[in-house]
Design a protein around this motif. Structure first.
Motif, PDB file in Angstrom:
ATOM      1  N   MET A 180      30.278  37.345  38.103  1.00 46.33           N
ATOM      2  CA  MET A 180      30.647  38.033  36.880  1.00 46.33           C
ATOM      3  C   MET A 180      31.958  37.443  36.362  1.00 46.33           C
ATOM      4  SD  MET A 180      28.510  41.165  36.737  1.00 46.33           S
ATOM      5  CE  MET A 180      29.303  41.696  35.331  1.00 46.33           C
ATOM      6  N   TYR A 181      32.116  37.521  35.081  1.00 53.58           N
ATOM      7  CA  TYR A 181      33.274  36.944  34.418  1.00 53.58           C
ATOM      8  C   TYR A 181      34.436  37.937  34.383  1.00 53.58           C
ATOM      9  CZ  TYR A 181      36.012  34.595  30.851  1.00 53.58           C
ATOM     10  OH  TYR A 181      37.018  33.979  30.168  1.00 53.58           O
ATOM     11  N   MET A 182      35.594  37.525  34.869  1.00 56.92           N
ATOM     12  CA  MET A 182      36.783  38.374  34.876  1.00 56.92           C
ATOM     13  C   MET A 182      37.556  38.184  33.574  1.00 56.92           C
ATOM     14  SD  MET A 182      36.838  39.802  37.918  1.00 56.92           S
ATOM     15  CE  MET A 182      38.362  40.032  38.759  1.00 56.92           C
ATOM     16  N   ARG A 183      37.941  39.281  32.967  1.00 57.04           N
ATOM     17  CA  ARG A 183      38.734  39.238  31.741  1.00 57.04           C
ATOM     18  C   ARG A 183      40.082  39.892  31.991  1.00 57.04           C
ATOM     19  NH1 ARG A 183      35.616  39.113  26.480  1.00 57.04           N
ATOM     20  NH2 ARG A 183      33.571  38.427  27.116  1.00 57.04           N
ATOM     21  N   ALA A 184      41.068  39.484  31.230  1.00 55.35           N
ATOM     22  CA  ALA A 184      42.405  40.067  31.322  1.00 55.35           C
ATOM     23  C   ALA A 184      42.509  41.224  30.328  1.00 55.35           C
ATOM     24  CB  ALA A 184      43.461  39.016  31.023  1.00 55.35           C
ATOM     25  N   TYR A 185      43.046  42.339  30.799  1.00 52.67           N
ATOM     26  CA  TYR A 185      43.224  43.521  29.966  1.00 52.67           C
ATOM     27  C   TYR A 185      44.647  44.031  30.125  1.00 52.67           C
ATOM     28  CZ  TYR A 185      38.114  43.873  29.795  1.00 52.67           C
ATOM     29  OH  TYR A 185      36.780  43.627  29.608  1.00 52.67           O
ATOM     30  N   GLU A 186      45.122  44.713  29.103  1.00 54.15           N
ATOM     31  CA  GLU A 186      46.377  45.438  29.185  1.00 54.15           C
ATOM     32  C   GLU A 186      46.048  46.907  28.951  1.00 54.15           C
ATOM     33  OE1 GLU A 186      50.411  43.944  27.730  1.00 54.15           O
ATOM     34  OE2 GLU A 186      49.750  45.320  26.156  1.00 54.15           O
TER      35      GLU A 186
ATOM     36  N   PHE B 189      49.641  48.550  32.650  1.00 53.09           N
ATOM     37  CA  PHE B 189      49.014  47.739  33.686  1.00 53.09           C
ATOM     38  C   PHE B 189      48.462  46.473  33.044  1.00 53.09           C
ATOM     39  CE2 PHE B 189      48.499  52.128  35.052  1.00 53.09           C
ATOM     40  CZ  PHE B 189      48.884  52.077  36.387  1.00 53.09           C
ATOM     41  N   GLU B 190      48.712  45.323  33.655  1.00 49.24           N
ATOM     42  CA  GLU B 190      48.049  44.076  33.269  1.00 49.24           C
ATOM     43  C   GLU B 190      47.028  43.804  34.363  1.00 49.24           C
ATOM     44  OE1 GLU B 190      50.803  40.916  32.517  1.00 49.24           O
ATOM     45  OE2 GLU B 190      51.946  42.133  31.099  1.00 49.24           O
ATOM     46  N   ILE B 191      45.732  43.848  33.982  1.00 46.26           N
ATOM     47  CA  ILE B 191      44.668  43.770  34.975  1.00 46.26           C
ATOM     48  C   ILE B 191      43.683  42.662  34.626  1.00 46.26           C
ATOM     49  CG2 ILE B 191      44.854  46.201  35.578  1.00 46.26           C
ATOM     50  CD1 ILE B 191      42.457  46.791  33.831  1.00 46.26           C
ATOM     51  N   SER B 192      42.971  42.211  35.643  1.00 46.71           N
ATOM     52  CA  SER B 192      41.858  41.287  35.477  1.00 46.71           C
ATOM     53  C   SER B 192      40.661  41.913  36.172  1.00 46.71           C
ATOM     54  CB  SER B 192      42.154  39.929  36.113  1.00 46.71           C
ATOM     55  OG  SER B 192      43.224  39.312  35.453  1.00 46.71           O
ATOM     56  N   THR B 193      39.594  42.116  35.419  1.00 43.23           N
ATOM     57  CA  THR B 193      38.407  42.760  35.981  1.00 43.23           C
ATOM     58  C   THR B 193      37.206  42.483  35.083  1.00 43.23           C
ATOM     59  OG1 THR B 193      37.544  44.850  36.828  1.00 43.23           O
ATOM     60  CG2 THR B 193      38.812  44.954  34.796  1.00 43.23           C
TER      61      THR B 193
ATOM     62  N   GLY C 242      36.512  44.635  42.769  1.00 44.38           N
ATOM     63  CA  GLY C 242      37.013  43.264  42.801  1.00 44.38           C
ATOM     64  C   GLY C 242      38.031  42.929  41.728  1.00 44.38           C
ATOM     65  N   GLY C 243      38.500  43.899  40.970  1.00 43.86           N
ATOM     66  CA  GLY C 243      39.520  43.647  39.964  1.00 43.86           C
ATOM     67  C   GLY C 243      40.889  43.496  40.610  1.00 43.86           C
ATOM     68  N   THR C 244      41.825  42.948  39.868  1.00 43.35           N
ATOM     69  CA  THR C 244      43.185  42.774  40.381  1.00 43.35           C
ATOM     70  C   THR C 244      44.191  43.278  39.354  1.00 43.35           C
ATOM     71  OG1 THR C 244      43.330  40.537  39.491  1.00 43.35           O
ATOM     72  CG2 THR C 244      42.592  40.755  41.765  1.00 43.35           C
ATOM     73  N   ILE C 245      45.333  43.731  39.856  1.00 39.09           N
ATOM     74  CA  ILE C 245      46.432  44.151  38.997  1.00 39.09           C
ATOM     75  C   ILE C 245      47.492  43.065  39.060  1.00 39.09           C
ATOM     76  CG2 ILE C 245      48.215  45.869  38.592  1.00 39.09           C
ATOM     77  CD1 ILE C 245      46.407  47.909  39.956  1.00 39.09           C
ATOM     78  N   ALA C 246      47.732  42.406  37.927  1.00 41.26           N
ATOM     79  CA  ALA C 246      48.725  41.339  37.888  1.00 41.26           C
ATOM     80  C   ALA C 246      50.132  41.910  37.815  1.00 41.26           C
ATOM     81  CB  ALA C 246      48.466  40.425  36.689  1.00 41.26           C
ATOM     82  N   LYS C 247      50.297  43.023  37.073  1.00 37.67           N
ATOM     83  CA  LYS C 247      51.635  43.578  36.876  1.00 37.67           C
ATOM     84  C   LYS C 247      51.529  45.049  36.508  1.00 37.67           C
ATOM     85  CE  LYS C 247      55.672  42.847  33.936  1.00 37.67           C
ATOM     86  NZ  LYS C 247      56.171  42.108  32.781  1.00 37.67           N
ATOM     87  N   THR C 248      52.420  45.856  37.039  1.00 35.76           N
ATOM     88  CA  THR C 248      52.535  47.264  36.669  1.00 35.76           C
ATOM     89  C   THR C 248      53.947  47.475  36.144  1.00 35.76           C
ATOM     90  OG1 THR C 248      50.990  47.941  38.395  1.00 35.76           O
ATOM     91  CG2 THR C 248      52.373  49.645  37.455  1.00 35.76           C
TER      92      THR C 248
END
Length: 89
Positions: free
Chosen positions: A1-7, A65-69, A36-42
């Motif tokens: 699956m394709y991971m996208r960056a979200y804020e 939160f800056e996340i990739s999921t 399987g998502g990740t949190i880049a920055k809180t």
């Protein structure tokens, strides 16, 4: 699956203590990482006054939160944030 960056910005009720804010942040992190998502920055912005009353409240605690999921992972997170009584927006 394709991971996208979200804020993701979460506004927590200003009446909630620091332990409650930490509990909500922890739960958001668990829901993001569950599939399987990740949190880049809180980034905790702290208590801020609203420009206008929201649900008869004048201030809230802002957390970004800056996340990739994957997009499918956001459904459960969205459900949690809508049902949580301490989350304003």
């Amino acid at each position: 699956m394709y991971m996208r960056a979200y804020e993701l910005m979460v506004i927590i009720d200003g009446d909630v203590d620091d332990a409650g804010v930490s509990a909500i942040n922890k739960r958001v992190g668990e829901l993001i990482e569950a599939d399987g998502g990740t949190i880049a920055k809180t980034d905790l912005w702290g208590r801020r006054r609203f420009a206008y009353p929201i649900n008869h409240k004048l201030e809230g605690v802002y957390v970004v939160f800056e996340i990739s999921t994957t997009a499918s992972n956001l459904d459960e997170l969205d459900r949690f944030l809508r049902l949580a009584d301490d989350v304003v927006r």
